[in-house]
Scaffold this motif. Structure first.
Motif, PDB file in Angstrom:
ATOM      1  N   MET A 177       0.825  -1.217   0.000  1.00 62.93           N
ATOM      2  CA  MET A 177       0.000   0.000   0.000  1.00 62.93           C
ATOM      3  C   MET A 177       0.856   1.263   0.000  1.00 62.93           C
ATOM      4  SD  MET A 177      -3.332  -0.830   2.400  1.00 62.93           S
ATOM      5  CE  MET A 177      -2.583  -1.831   3.676  1.00 62.93           C
ATOM      6  N   ALA A 178       2.139   1.127   0.289  1.00 63.68           N
ATOM      7  CA  ALA A 178       3.023   2.284   0.388  1.00 63.68           C
ATOM      8  C   ALA A 178       3.581   2.677  -0.980  1.00 63.68           C
ATOM      9  CB  ALA A 178       4.162   1.991   1.350  1.00 63.68           C
ATOM     10  N   HIS A 179       4.044   3.906  -1.049  1.00 61.48           N
ATOM     11  CA  HIS A 179       4.558   4.475  -2.307  1.00 61.48           C
ATOM     12  C   HIS A 179       6.060   4.744  -2.247  1.00 61.48           C
ATOM     13  CE1 HIS A 179       0.271   5.398  -1.825  1.00 61.48           C
ATOM     14  NE2 HIS A 179       0.214   5.209  -3.121  1.00 61.48           N
ATOM     15  N   PHE A 180       6.587   4.902  -1.033  1.00 63.76           N
ATOM     16  CA  PHE A 180       8.023   5.070  -0.824  1.00 63.76           C
ATOM     17  C   PHE A 180       8.432   4.145   0.310  1.00 63.76           C
ATOM     18  CE2 PHE A 180       6.214   9.268  -1.878  1.00 63.76           C
ATOM     19  CZ  PHE A 180       6.733   9.411  -3.150  1.00 63.76           C
ATOM     20  N   HIS A 181       9.669   3.683   0.263  1.00 65.98           N
ATOM     21  CA  HIS A 181      10.119   2.691   1.227  1.00 65.98           C
ATOM     22  C   HIS A 181      11.501   3.059   1.747  1.00 65.98           C
ATOM     23  CE1 HIS A 181       6.858   0.102  -0.304  1.00 65.98           C
ATOM     24  NE2 HIS A 181       7.222   0.579  -1.493  1.00 65.98           N
ATOM     25  N   PHE A 182      11.663   2.965   3.059  1.00 63.03           N
ATOM     26  CA  PHE A 182      12.946   3.178   3.703  1.00 63.03           C
ATOM     27  C   PHE A 182      13.349   1.871   4.384  1.00 63.03           C
ATOM     28  CE2 PHE A 182      11.075   7.589   4.062  1.00 63.03           C
ATOM     29  CZ  PHE A 182      11.824   8.122   3.023  1.00 63.03           C
ATOM     30  N   THR A 183      14.298   1.147   3.790  1.00 63.63           N
ATOM     31  CA  THR A 183      14.731  -0.123   4.345  1.00 63.63           C
ATOM     32  C   THR A 183      16.001   0.057   5.165  1.00 63.63           C
ATOM     33  OG1 THR A 183      16.141  -0.780   2.483  1.00 63.63           O
ATOM     34  CG2 THR A 183      13.778  -1.284   2.322  1.00 63.63           C
ATOM     35  N   ILE A 184      16.321  -0.964   5.966  1.00 62.78           N
ATOM     36  CA  ILE A 184      17.499  -0.857   6.832  1.00 62.78           C
ATOM     37  C   ILE A 184      18.671  -1.687   6.326  1.00 62.78           C
ATOM     38  CG2 ILE A 184      16.021  -0.399   8.810  1.00 62.78           C
ATOM     39  CD1 ILE A 184      16.738  -3.246   9.818  1.00 62.78           C
ATOM     40  N   ALA A 185      18.497  -2.383   5.204  1.00 62.23           N
ATOM     41  CA  ALA A 185      19.583  -3.182   4.622  1.00 62.23           C
ATOM     42  C   ALA A 185      19.311  -3.358   3.138  1.00 62.23           C
ATOM     43  CB  ALA A 185      19.699  -4.544   5.312  1.00 62.23           C
ATOM     44  N   GLU A 186      20.380  -3.523   2.375  1.00 61.11           N
ATOM     45  CA  GLU A 186      20.236  -3.695   0.930  1.00 61.11           C
ATOM     46  C   GLU A 186      19.451  -4.969   0.602  1.00 61.11           C
ATOM     47  OE1 GLU A 186      20.356  -3.314  -3.125  1.00 61.11           O
ATOM     48  OE2 GLU A 186      20.698  -1.812  -1.549  1.00 61.11           O
TER      49      GLU A 186
END
Length: 398
Positions: free
Chosen positions: A147-156
């Motif tokens: 449902m999200a449009h942007f994502h901030f992950t904590i690892a590649e």
């Protein structure tokens, strides 16, 4: 200068601890107008009423959405999720933010994401792409990501997984673990100050920091898991046990009651705290002989503090791990063996020197700058990204 209206939603003490540096950075940046919605266990006295911790940090809470969590059965949790959906939707209609920022994988955040989707508000999701095979959070996390449009992950590796799920690579950002910013921002207490804050004497007595939640997809009775843990802990009577509050997952009352029974049976050697608050929690991480349980903090924060952690059962199965994490089954002998390993000086030295797999400090700044510049035009019409379009089409035709 165009000011972007950002709304951040927080529902638990642990998730707020990760969000706090970003929230403060957005609050202090003239490019943004920040609004905050507090919901979930922040507003429940039974879970520590942790909204006061947000206010004490100088973060203004613009709206409160109480969920009236009456219990931990599936129907009661569903009712709380429904309250989050309708309550947050009403607030979003008033705020009409440019971007809605969410973190994690809990049911109230899933409901909030649905409210944002229905309200046609772009969603930025933090901590997507991770796996926790032993908990319902696994499904909810991936649903929020879709449902999200942007994502901030904590690892590649987590960034790649989101792309595998069809998210556009240009909208998935590996920013590192937000907990590193939070841990760096707090003033740590020394051992006497921490013990005094908990009304404990014997300042020099070693302690274990324990956080244990229901394994929501497991078939075992959560009381049996807590019993296995407490039987193992009883083999280390020279260590005090500090137990932090259980979350609001299904089965939380069984876990809470089991720890209360353990406290009564063992006496002053066990301390139960609904919420340590992030400053005390980070201090305890650095001072504990070992971090024990099945919380994500044993995977994320404990290694950052150089503390060995014993991870019990399947709740966190699938997450990346530092070498300081010891996995074991929910059986007394296995837990006791893992604790013995954690206490071994050679392993402690290894834990302190282990590489950290979740990036470097600065996630809050990186997320803030992306939120300030990421294009929003046409963002609501998501396109499924096929990592290998030819293979996908060929496979579908067979």
């Amino acid at each position: 200068m165009t000011v972007r209206r950002i709304t951040v939603v927080t529902g638990t003490r642990a998730e707020y601890g990760l969000l706090a540096p970003l929230m403060k950075s957005l609050r202090d940046d003239p490019r943004f107008a920040l609004s905050v919605i507090a919901t979930g266990t922040h507003l429940e006295a039974a879970f520590g009423g942790t909204i006061d911790e947000i206010k004490a940090d100088g973060i203004a809470v613009d709206h409160e959405v109480p969920l009236h969590i009456e219990g931990d059965s599936p129907t009661q949790i569903a009712a709380a999720a429904a309250a989050a959906l309708s309550g947050v939707a009403e607030v979003l209609a008033e705020l009409n933010p440019d971007i809605l920022v969410l973190l994690g994988d809990r049911y109230e955040i899933l409901a909030t994401a649905f409210a944002g989707l229905l309200s046609k508000i772009p969603i930025a999701h933090i901590h997507g792409g991770e796996t926790t095979r032993g908990a319902m959070d696994e499904c909810m996390r991936h649903a929020i990501s879709k449902m999200a449009h942007f994502h901030f992950t904590i690892a590649e590796a987590y960034r790649r997984r989101l792309i595998q799920l069809g998210e556009a690579p240009e909208h998935v950002f590996d920013v590192g673990a937000p907990c590193l910013d939070t841990m760096a921002s707090v003033s740590r207490m020394d051992r006497p100050a921490l013990m005094h804050s908990l009304n404990l004497d014997e300042v020099d007595r070693p302690f274990f920091l324990v956080t244990f939640h229901p394994e929501t997809l497991g078939e075992r009775d959560p009381r049996d898991d807590v019993t296995a843990l407490t039987r193992a802990l009883d083999r280390f009577r020279d260590h005090r046990v500090i137990v932090t509050g259980v979350n609001a997952d299904p089965g939380n009352r069984v876990v809470s009651k089991a720890f209360e029974d353990y406290r009564q049976s063992r006496g002053q050697g066990v301390v139960l705290v609904d919420s340590l608050g992030y400053a005390r929690y980070v201090s305890a991480l650095h001072l504990a002989a070992a971090v024990i349980g099945n919380s994500s903090s044993g995977i994320l924060e404990a290694p950052a503090a150089g503390a060995p952690s014993v991870n019990i059962g399947e709740r966190q199965a699938g997450r990346l791990r530092a070498a300081s994490v010891i996995d074991c089954a929910a059986e007394p002998d296995e837990i006791a063996g893992a604790i013995s390993t954690a206490l071994d000086p050679a392993f402690r030295a290894k834990a302190a020197a282990a590489p950290y797999p979740f990036g470097t400090p600065g996630a809050a700044t990186r997320m803030r700058d992306i939120l300030a510049t990421v294009p929003l035009e046409g963002i609501l019409a998501k396109t499924f990204h096929d990592a290998d379009p030819y293979r996908t089409i060929a496979g579908a035709a067979q």
